[in-house]
Design an enzyme around this catalytic site. Structure first.
Site, PDB file in Angstrom:
ATOM      1  N   GLY A   1      48.132  22.544  28.104  1.00 60.23           N
ATOM      2  CA  GLY A   1      46.951  22.929  28.884  1.00 60.23           C
ATOM      3  C   GLY A   1      46.083  21.708  29.161  1.00 60.23           C
ATOM      4  O   GLY A   1      46.521  20.570  28.996  1.00 60.23           O
TER       5      GLY A   1
ATOM      6  N   HIS B   1      57.222  25.088  76.475  1.00 61.95           N
ATOM      7  CA  HIS B   1      57.624  23.756  76.960  1.00 61.95           C
ATOM      8  C   HIS B   1      59.073  23.454  76.594  1.00 61.95           C
ATOM      9  O   HIS B   1      59.484  22.299  76.572  1.00 61.95           O
ATOM     10  CB  HIS B   1      56.684  22.691  76.397  1.00 61.95           C
TER      11      HIS B   1
ATOM     12  N   LYS C   1      61.757  25.669  54.124  1.00 59.78           N
ATOM     13  CA  LYS C   1      62.188  26.433  52.943  1.00 59.78           C
ATOM     14  C   LYS C   1      63.446  27.246  53.269  1.00 59.78           C
ATOM     15  O   LYS C   1      64.384  27.277  52.479  1.00 59.78           O
ATOM     16  CB  LYS C   1      61.086  27.403  52.461  1.00 59.78           C
TER      17      LYS C   1
ATOM     18  N   ARG D   1      60.145  23.164  30.171  1.00 56.80           N
ATOM     19  CA  ARG D   1      58.692  23.189  30.361  1.00 56.80           C
ATOM     20  C   ARG D   1      58.075  21.792  30.406  1.00 56.80           C
ATOM     21  O   ARG D   1      56.890  21.634  30.703  1.00 56.80           O
ATOM     22  CB  ARG D   1      58.028  23.979  29.220  1.00 56.80           C
TER      23      ARG D   1
ATOM     24  N   TRP E   1      54.850  17.413  29.143  1.00 59.23           N
ATOM     25  CA  TRP E   1      54.798  17.030  30.557  1.00 59.23           C
ATOM     26  C   TRP E   1      53.383  16.500  30.735  1.00 59.23           C
ATOM     27  O   TRP E   1      52.422  17.265  30.729  1.00 59.23           O
ATOM     28  CB  TRP E   1      55.060  18.240  31.444  1.00 59.23           C
TER      29      TRP E   1
HETATM   30  C1  F6R Z   1      61.443  20.571  49.964  1.00 61.66           C
HETATM   31  C2  F6R Z   1      61.284  19.409  49.118  1.00 61.66           C
HETATM   32  C3  F6R Z   1      61.320  18.083  49.736  1.00 61.66           C
HETATM   33  C4  F6R Z   1      60.296  17.160  49.076  1.00 61.66           C
HETATM   34  C5  F6R Z   1      60.464  15.729  49.605  1.00 61.66           C
HETATM   35  C6  F6R Z   1      59.408  14.802  49.054  1.00 61.66           C
HETATM   36  O1  F6R Z   1      61.345  21.761  49.236  1.00 61.66           O
HETATM   37  O2  F6R Z   1      61.151  19.543  47.919  1.00 61.66           O
HETATM   38  O3  F6R Z   1      61.132  18.138  51.104  1.00 61.66           O
HETATM   39  O4  F6R Z   1      59.018  17.647  49.352  1.00 61.66           O
HETATM   40  O5  F6R Z   1      61.734  15.251  49.252  1.00 61.66           O
HETATM   41  O6  F6R Z   1      59.451  14.757  47.682  1.00 61.66           O
HETATM   42  P1  F6R Z   1      58.247  14.172  46.848  1.00 61.66           P
HETATM   43  O7  F6R Z   1      57.081  15.057  47.044  1.00 61.66           O
HETATM   44  O8  F6R Z   1      58.739  14.176  45.422  1.00 61.66           O
HETATM   45  O9  F6R Z   1      58.005  12.793  47.356  1.00 61.66           O
END
Ligand code: F6R
Length: 603
Positions: free
Chosen positions: A101, A499, A480, A26, A74
């Site tokens: 929070g 295209h 994804k 967490r 965090w």
């Molecule tokens: C995809 C993913 C990556 C990050 C990319 C940038 O699910 O996690 O494409 O978005 O490596 O990472 P950050 O946002 O940490 O700079």
């Protein structure tokens, strides 16, 4: 997001650390514990993970204590350092508070408390809670905490220990989870059931606005009015591993289901009377009076940046360029004093993104960062940072952070637009309603998305298409699917198909189309018919009530009717869940896909 653990009824200091260890997923930028002996409060807290705290405690681990509270952090307010680590204390060092929070009105409360003579030592919002409890304490800890929470705005799960009240610890919650249990000799409270189930599987989940008073043999639950409430006992069957994931099979699925909460936390303290406020940008507004915005990011964060551009253009025409960091850093870019550079990075450590920041700064440009990690390199090098407050994202594939980024980017667009005289109370209001909409949507639609995903699990190629604001959603959906299911997926502007890419399509190449009821809906439907004419199977995301479109597609996933600017949020979630269920049906290592790392610190 942070982890809270506490017990009362006798035990070793080490048990606090062990409880905390189970909550480390967490949050893990700092950790701390507090306990009392003979009217004296002992606090040990440090930057770093729980094992570092364990090393600091060393021989004290075997000390016997009656009660203790513990926290793994965090950061949301204040960089991760020893002072900002929890527990936070009052002026007399009698009261220790751990908190998960965001206290939205902490600046106002701190100002008031300082005028009353309280001395603050940290940059956290949490410290106001310790001083409020100190202010209200009159021998009754429960009553002092009750009064303190009445002053708080925002979200919290808190644990409070007072050195002069050895036979009781108090917890309270609003919108951040807390679970309480007892085995009749000792009582426990934690952010989730993980550290509790070895002692008792009969637990009570605190409801919003409730407080729990724990003594060794029992716990009692109260409303914030002070009225006692009857306990609703839940018997938990989860294994410890499943409990860590909130009962979900993977962190990715858990994190997707956290998205409504992530939106709430990203909005927290940033809306007042249907206007956006960013305290973080106070005194910096002149840097927003620009005529050009450059957005730089990688991967999913880049897609969030593209949506920002489309959204901003719905507010006013503006010169916005969005570029992936690995390209931007090698370009001969134009920057002047009327250019703002927005840099998006969940981790704040992405190498190409950091190099782009250095390039911009070397040219005299101003950098506004959007990140999830307080104190990360990006946030130290940028001129200003807006945090998304999503909590740690464990799954390598970014889901909830993307939604947090979108939320902050929308607020930022509205905020910048305001400096040019724009006023959009309706849009601000729509964002405020979004967490609930998203929550209901997930409850009602996850099963349908799973069924559709399982139907398409055998295909090896997918084409994602969208237009306007939903074109970046198509890119993100394809990303994804690629990263967690190792399936070839390409994202295109629907109008680009003819295209070239349409040549790929046949009955073995399904199309994922975003065809919600926005102004480009009819154009989208024409593109869908083009793909159908090539025998492609089409899965379309449609707006509820659109039965006409069913004639032209194979499978529909409906989202509720929304103002157009909100669709990217729900479409993003649909594509995340679709990718998740395809990967799960193939039994893949979803949280740690091959060849990928959470933080890309190499170029
Ligand atoms: C995809 C993913 C990556 C990050 C990319 C940038 O699910 O996690 O494409 O978005 O490596 O990472 P950050 O946002 O940490 O700079």
């Amino acid at each position: 997001m942070c982890g809270i653990y506490g017990f009362i009824g006798g035990g070793k200091v080490e048990e606090l650390v062990n409880g905390l260890k189970k909550l480390e997923y967490r949050g893990y930028d700092s950790a701390g514990i507090a306990f009392a002996k003979n009217g004296k409060l002992f606090v040990e807290k440090h930057t770093g993970k729980v094992d570092q705290l364990r090393n600091f405690l060393d021989s004290d681990l075997s000390l016997r204590i009656n009660a203790g509270i513990a926290h793994t952090r965090w950061a949301s307010h204040g960089i991760p350092n020893d002072l900002n680590a929890h527990p936070q204390m009052d002026c007399q060092h009698k009261i220790a508070v751990v908190h998960n929070g965001i206290i939205e009105n902490y600046i106002q409360l701190r100002d008031e408390l300082e005028i009353e003579g309280h001395i603050f030592v940290s940059q956290t919002d949490t410290e106001v809670i310790a001083h409020l409890v100190e202010k209200y304490f009159n021998g009754d800890l429960l009553e002092a905490v009750r009064k303190a929470i009445l002053d708080l705005e925002g979200t919290y799960a808190i644990g409070v220990l007072h050195a002069d009240v050895e036979d009781e610890i108090v917890f309270a919650r609003r919108k951040s989870p807390l679970v309480v249990a007892t085995d009749g000799k000792r009582s426990y409270c934690a952010s989730d059931v993980t550290p509790l189930i070895s002692s008792s599987r009969d637990v009570v989940f605190l409801e919003d606005g409730q407080l729990a008073k724990l003594t060794a043999e029992k716990f009692e639950i109260f409303e914030s009015s002070g009225k006692a409430v009857e306990k609703k006992i839940h018997h938990v069957e989860w294994s410890e591993k499943a409990a860590e994931k909130g009962g979900y099979k993977h962190f990715m699925l858990k994190e997707i289901h956290e998205e409504p909460r992530v939106i709430s936390d990203a909005l927290a303290g940033r809306i007042s009377k249907n206007e956006v406020i960013f305290r973080e940008l106070e005194g910096w507004s002149s840097n927003l009076n620009v005529n050009k915005i450059n957005v730089i990011a990688c991967g999913t964060s880049y897609h969030a940046g593209l949506i920002f551009k489309y959204f901003f253009e719905t507010l006013r025409p503006f010169n916005i360029e969005v570029e992936v960091s690995s390209e931007y850093r090698y370009r001969n870019v134009f920057i002047d004093d009327r250019t703002l550079t927005i840099v998006i990075s969940q981790s704040g450590e992405t190498a190409d993104t950091l190099e782009s920041v250095r390039l911009v700064k070397s040219l005299g440009g101003k950098v506004l960062a959007i990140s999830n990690v307080v104190g990360s390199t990006l946030t130290r090098e940028a001129d200003k940072t807006l945090y998304i407050n999503a909590g740690p994202e464990i799954s390598v594939a970014s889901t909830k952070a993307y939604v947090g980024q979108l939320t902050v980017l929308y607020l930022l667009a509205l905020y910048i637009d305001k400096t040019f005289g724009g006023d959009h109370p309706d849009i601000v209001e729509s964002l405020r309603k979004l967490p609930e909409i998203m929550d209901n949507f997930m409850i009602s639609s996850t099963e349908t998305i799973k069924e559709v995903a399982e139907k398409y699990v055998g295909y090896t190629n997918f084409m994602y298409i969208g237009r306007g604001m939903n074109y970046p959603s198509a890119l993100e959906g394809a990303l994804k699917l690629k990263e967690i299911s190792y399936t070839n997926a390409v994202g295109y502007q629907a109008g680009e198909l003819k295209h070239g890419p349409i040549a790929l399509l046949d009955e073995k190449f399904p199309v994922m189309a975003v065809a919600v009821d926005d102004k480009l809906h009819n154009k989208m439907m024409s593109n869908i018919l083009e793909t159908k004419a090539r025998n492609a199977h089409v899965v379309a995301i449609l707006t509820e009530g659109d039965t006409e479109a069913l004639k032209s597609i194979n499978d529909a996933i409906y989202v509720p009717k929304l103002p157009s600017h909100l669709y990217p949020f729900l479409v993003g979630t649909v594509f995340q869940l679709f990718a998740y269920y395809v990967a799960d049906a193939r039994d893949l290592n979803i949280d740690m896909p091959r060849n990928l790392a959470k933080s890309v610190t190499i170029e």
